[in-house]
Design a protein around this motif. Structure first.
Motif, PDB file in Angstrom:
ATOM      1  N   LYS A 144      34.436  15.043  11.035  1.00  0.00           N
ATOM      2  CA  LYS A 144      34.978  13.830  11.660  1.00  0.00           C
ATOM      3  C   LYS A 144      34.300  13.536  13.002  1.00  0.00           C
ATOM      4  O   LYS A 144      34.158  14.415  13.842  1.00  0.00           O
ATOM      5  N   GLY A 145      33.834  12.273  13.148  1.00  0.00           N
ATOM      6  CA  GLY A 145      33.175  11.862  14.385  1.00  0.00           C
ATOM      7  C   GLY A 145      31.661  11.931  14.322  1.00  0.00           C
ATOM      8  O   GLY A 145      30.967  11.427  15.207  1.00  0.00           O
ATOM      9  N   THR A 146      31.126  12.574  13.275  1.00  0.00           N
ATOM     10  CA  THR A 146      29.675  12.686  13.122  1.00  0.00           C
ATOM     11  C   THR A 146      29.083  11.348  12.651  1.00  0.00           C
ATOM     12  O   THR A 146      29.706  10.625  11.874  1.00  0.00           O
ATOM     13  N   ILE A 147      27.880  11.044  13.126  1.00  0.00           N
ATOM     14  CA  ILE A 147      27.200   9.800  12.744  1.00  0.00           C
ATOM     15  C   ILE A 147      26.318  10.052  11.522  1.00  0.00           C
ATOM     16  O   ILE A 147      25.598  11.050  11.469  1.00  0.00           O
ATOM     17  N   ILE A 148      26.391   9.135  10.552  1.00  0.00           N
ATOM     18  CA  ILE A 148      25.534   9.223   9.376  1.00  0.00           C
ATOM     19  C   ILE A 148      24.995   7.833   9.045  1.00  0.00           C
ATOM     20  O   ILE A 148      25.710   6.839   9.176  1.00  0.00           O
ATOM     21  N   GLU A 149      23.709   7.762   8.656  1.00  0.00           N
ATOM     22  CA  GLU A 149      23.068   6.480   8.359  1.00  0.00           C
ATOM     23  C   GLU A 149      22.982   6.261   6.844  1.00  0.00           C
ATOM     24  O   GLU A 149      22.885   7.225   6.069  1.00  0.00           O
ATOM     25  N   PHE A 150      23.008   4.986   6.471  1.00  0.00           N
ATOM     26  CA  PHE A 150      22.870   4.640   5.056  1.00  0.00           C
ATOM     27  C   PHE A 150      21.758   3.608   4.894  1.00  0.00           C
ATOM     28  O   PHE A 150      21.595   2.699   5.709  1.00  0.00           O
ATOM     29  N   GLY A 151      21.001   3.762   3.786  1.00  0.00           N
ATOM     30  CA  GLY A 151      19.993   2.780   3.410  1.00  0.00           C
ATOM     31  C   GLY A 151      20.098   2.550   1.909  1.00  0.00           C
ATOM     32  O   GLY A 151      20.365   3.496   1.150  1.00  0.00           O
ATOM     33  N   THR A 152      19.916   1.322   1.470  1.00  0.00           N
ATOM     34  CA  THR A 152      20.100   0.999   0.051  1.00  0.00           C
ATOM     35  C   THR A 152      19.037  -0.001  -0.400  1.00  0.00           C
ATOM     36  O   THR A 152      18.661  -0.902   0.354  1.00  0.00           O
ATOM     37  N   VAL A 153      18.583   0.169  -1.643  1.00  0.00           N
ATOM     38  CA  VAL A 153      17.660  -0.827  -2.192  1.00  0.00           C
ATOM     39  C   VAL A 153      18.458  -2.115  -2.412  1.00  0.00           C
ATOM     40  O   VAL A 153      19.556  -2.087  -2.976  1.00  0.00           O
TER      41      VAL A 153
END
Length: 263
Positions: A167-176
């Motif tokens: 909880k509180g951690t940053i995560i990035e997302f990328g999608t086609v």
């Protein structure tokens, strides 16, 4: 004053007694008569002074003055009592006004609380309606998209529980952005991470010609981010094609998940 009268009477009495019982020597009688006359004159003056001092008319005037003063004091007392009565009436009026305002305030407060309760209830109903609509739309999209990757409700609850440790951690997302199926699946993953308390970035689209397949996890293995293993195990457990890729140029703690085409 009384003491002076007593002294004069004593002196006069003494002279009379001396005159009556004393020896009548030559020249003495004449002196005694002179003393007696003087004493009587003094007594007469004292008595006259007393009469003047205690003259009835003078006393009546003084009594009249006292009565006048008493009448003035009585009037002033009546005025004071009247003022006190007016103050008491105003105080009673203010108390009644205060009680009335307090009742109005309490009534308004109850009405406001009731209105807030109704608004909160309506808001919850609306939010629940939106959620159900969203679920319905997702289900429709799943049916429309052939062989779509779907995360079951059971798996969603499990992943949220497992990922909540980060909880509180940053995560990035990328999608086609050319695959509706990939976009829908990415949305499911993002929602799971957000429900577990993670912070997600704005969606980043991959290049239109991207041919990325499956699910990729980018990180700097030499500076492995905290909770990276948890993320890996969670996504791997879904059973879809998934692999981690080392990115030496990534800064500390950075994790990026890329959703490509279904294999």
């Amino acid at each position: 004053m009384i003491f002076s009268i007593v002294l004069a009477l004593i002196a006069a009495t003494g002279i009379i007694l001396q005159f009556v019982y004393g020896e009548a020597k030559e020249g003495t009688l004449k002196k005694r008569f002179g003393l007696l006359a003087t004493s009587i004159s003094v007594a007469v003056l004292i008595i006259t002074n007393i009469n003047q001092t205690f003259d009835s008319q003078s006393l009546q005037e003084k009594i009249a003055k006292l009565d006048s003063s008493n009448s003035k004091l009585t009037k002033q007392l009546d005025i004071c009592n009247g003022s006190i009565s007016v103050v008491d009436q105003k105080q009673d009026s203010l108390r009644r006004n205060y009680d009335s305002l307090l009742r109005s305030y309490n009534l308004s407060r109850l009405m406001l609380d009731d209105a807030n309760s109704r608004i909160q209830s309506l808001l919850r109903t609306t939010q629940e309606g939106f959620r159900k609509n969203e679920v319905a739309i997702n289900e429709i999209e799943k049916v429309k998209i052939k062989d779509a990757r779907i995360i079951t409700e059971k798996d969603q609850k499990r992943l949220i529980k497992e990922l909540s440790i980060g909880k509180g951690t940053i995560i990035e997302f990328g999608t086609v952005n050319t695959s509706d199926e990939a976009i829908m699946f990415s949305g499911q993953l993002r929602k799971i991470f957000e429900s577990a308390g993670w912070e997600t970035n704005d969606e980043r689209w991959l290049a239109p010609k991207s041919n990325t397949i499956g699910i990729l996890m980018f990180l700097n293995s030499s500076k492995e981010p905290e909770h990276a293993l948890i993320v890996y195990d969670a996504i791997k457990s879904l059973g879809y094609e998934f692999k981690a890729i080392d990115k030496p140029d990534f800064e500390d703690g950075r994790i990026k998940i890329v959703i490509g085409f279904r294999e």
